[in-house]
Design an enzyme around this catalytic site. Structure first.
Site, PDB file in Angstrom:
ATOM      1  CD  GLU A  52       4.715  53.418 -89.183  1.00 31.31           C
ATOM      2  OE1 GLU A  52       4.968  53.537 -90.402  1.00 31.31           O
ATOM      3  OE2 GLU A  52       5.467  53.849 -88.300  1.00 31.31           O
ATOM      4  CG  ASP A  53       6.736  50.375 -91.756  1.00 28.41           C
ATOM      5  OD1 ASP A  53       6.427  51.042 -90.747  1.00 28.41           O
ATOM      6  OD2 ASP A  53       7.903  50.336 -92.192  1.00 28.41           O
ATOM      7  CG  ASP A 106       9.676  47.894 -82.614  1.00 30.12           C
ATOM      8  OD1 ASP A 106       9.385  46.773 -82.207  1.00 30.12           O
ATOM      9  OD2 ASP A 106      10.837  48.334 -82.567  1.00 30.12           O
ATOM     10  CG  PHE A 157      14.867  43.604 -88.167  1.00 33.63           C
ATOM     11  CD1 PHE A 157      14.786  44.762 -87.405  1.00 33.63           C
ATOM     12  CD2 PHE A 157      15.079  43.717 -89.534  1.00 33.63           C
ATOM     13  CE1 PHE A 157      14.926  46.009 -87.991  1.00 33.63           C
ATOM     14  CE2 PHE A 157      15.219  44.966 -90.135  1.00 33.63           C
ATOM     15  CZ  PHE A 157      15.146  46.108 -89.361  1.00 33.63           C
ATOM     16  NE  ARG A 185      13.154  51.388 -98.191  1.00 37.60           N
ATOM     17  CZ  ARG A 185      12.836  51.738 -96.947  1.00 37.60           C
ATOM     18  NH1 ARG A 185      11.717  51.294 -96.401  1.00 37.60           N
ATOM     19  NH2 ARG A 185      13.621  52.521 -96.239  1.00 37.60           N
TER      20      ARG A 185
HETATM   21  P1  IMP Z   1       8.683  52.521 -83.093  1.00 38.24           P
HETATM   22  O1  IMP Z   1       8.792  54.000 -82.930  1.00 38.24           O
HETATM   23  O2  IMP Z   1       9.598  51.789 -82.132  1.00 38.24           O
HETATM   24  O3  IMP Z   1       7.278  52.000 -83.008  1.00 38.24           O
HETATM   25  O4  IMP Z   1       9.309  52.184 -84.491  1.00 38.24           O
HETATM   26  C1  IMP Z   1       8.560  51.969 -85.611  1.00 38.24           C
HETATM   27  C2  IMP Z   1       9.428  52.019 -86.844  1.00 38.24           C
HETATM   28  O5  IMP Z   1      10.634  51.290 -86.679  1.00 38.24           O
HETATM   29  C3  IMP Z   1       8.703  51.375 -87.989  1.00 38.24           C
HETATM   30  O6  IMP Z   1       7.926  52.304 -88.683  1.00 38.24           O
HETATM   31  C4  IMP Z   1       9.824  50.851 -88.831  1.00 38.24           C
HETATM   32  O7  IMP Z   1      10.267  51.850 -89.713  1.00 38.24           O
HETATM   33  C5  IMP Z   1      10.926  50.547 -87.847  1.00 38.24           C
HETATM   34  N1  IMP Z   1      10.920  49.121 -87.528  1.00 38.24           N
HETATM   35  C6  IMP Z   1      10.463  48.526 -86.405  1.00 38.24           C
HETATM   36  N2  IMP Z   1      10.576  47.198 -86.466  1.00 38.24           N
HETATM   37  C7  IMP Z   1      11.108  46.930 -87.690  1.00 38.24           C
HETATM   38  C8  IMP Z   1      11.440  45.698 -88.372  1.00 38.24           C
HETATM   39  O8  IMP Z   1      11.268  44.576 -87.877  1.00 38.24           O
HETATM   40  N3  IMP Z   1      11.944  45.838 -89.632  1.00 38.24           N
HETATM   41  C9  IMP Z   1      12.150  47.037 -90.228  1.00 38.24           C
HETATM   42  N4  IMP Z   1      11.832  48.207 -89.626  1.00 38.24           N
HETATM   43  C10 IMP Z   1      11.316  48.154 -88.370  1.00 38.24           C
HETATM   44 MG    MG Z   2       8.493  53.306 -90.506  1.00 36.51          MG
END
Ligand code: IMP
Ligand code: MG
Length: 174
Positions: free
Chosen positions: A94-95, A98, A147, A160
């Site tokens: 996973e990238d 959050d 972000f 990207r």
């Molecule tokens: P979560 O469900 O809140 O943990 O969201 C995770 C997803 O939100 C990540 O896989 C990203 O695709 C997106 N995301 C969260 N923070 C960022 C950011 O700083 N930049 C770009 N995408 C983000």
């Molecule tokens: Mg993602």
């Protein structure tokens, strides 16, 4: 505008280290890497080249949705895996973690398919933003709120292709 947070050299060093740690946990074992599209496509392609184990790669794309009417953090599968993961060593790639909502749903979903082992490898952890309890087993960078884009991670599908990881800042914050 963009401010560089991690250079391509920082990223290469970190990804190499993540690869070492994964190799150490799966000595002589086969690994199935699950790349969560789209954000981790570059990370996955670099990571798998740092792991010498017999490995396979599969792809999954999910979208999170929710509003006042539905629970936030519902996850819809846009593209499912092609591989059966039962009894396999699976590493989700996973990238960013959050709030953790997406990954915790994906993890629960994949656990119902009875993998032998299920680990999480995340490039970036925004730990202070966590809303549900979930930890990455292998984490590259831990950052505060902000972000970020680049190295596969987008803002409105752009950036990207930026080779470094940058934080998006307002002009007056520079
Ligand atoms: P979560 O469900 O809140 O943990 O969201 C995770 C997803 O939100 C990540 O896989 C990203 O695709 C997106 N995301 C969260 N923070 C960022 C950011 O700083 N930049 C770009 N995408 C983000
Ligand atoms: Mg993602």
């Amino acid at each position: 505008m963009l401010k560089k947070l991690f250079s391509r050299q920082d990223i290469a060093t970190t990804v190499k280290d993540l690869g070492r740690r994964i190799e150490n946990d799966f000595v002589n074992e086969e690994i199935l890497f699950v790349c969560l599209l789209k954000g981790s496509f570059i990370f996955t392609s670099d990571l798998v080249r740092q792991v010498a184990n017999p490995s396979r790669v599969d792809f999954m794309r999910v979208s999170s949705y929710g509003n006042q009417m539905t629970t936030r953090g519902n996850v819809e599968i846009i593209k499912d895996l092609e591989e059966d993961i039962e009894d396999k060593n699976v590493v989700i790639v996973e990238d960013i973690i959050d709030s953790g909502l997406t990954l915790s749903r994906v993890k629960d979903m994949l656990l119902t398919r009875k993998p032998k082992v299920l680990k999480i490898c995340a490039l970036i952890d925004k730990r202070c933003r966590r809303e549900v309890e979930i930890e990455g087993d292998y984490v590259g960078f831990t950052i505060d709120d902000g972000f970020v884009v680049g190295y596969g991670i987008d803002y409105a599908e752009y950036y990207r292709n930026c080779p470094d990881i940058c934080v998006v800042v307002e002009e007056n914050e520079v």
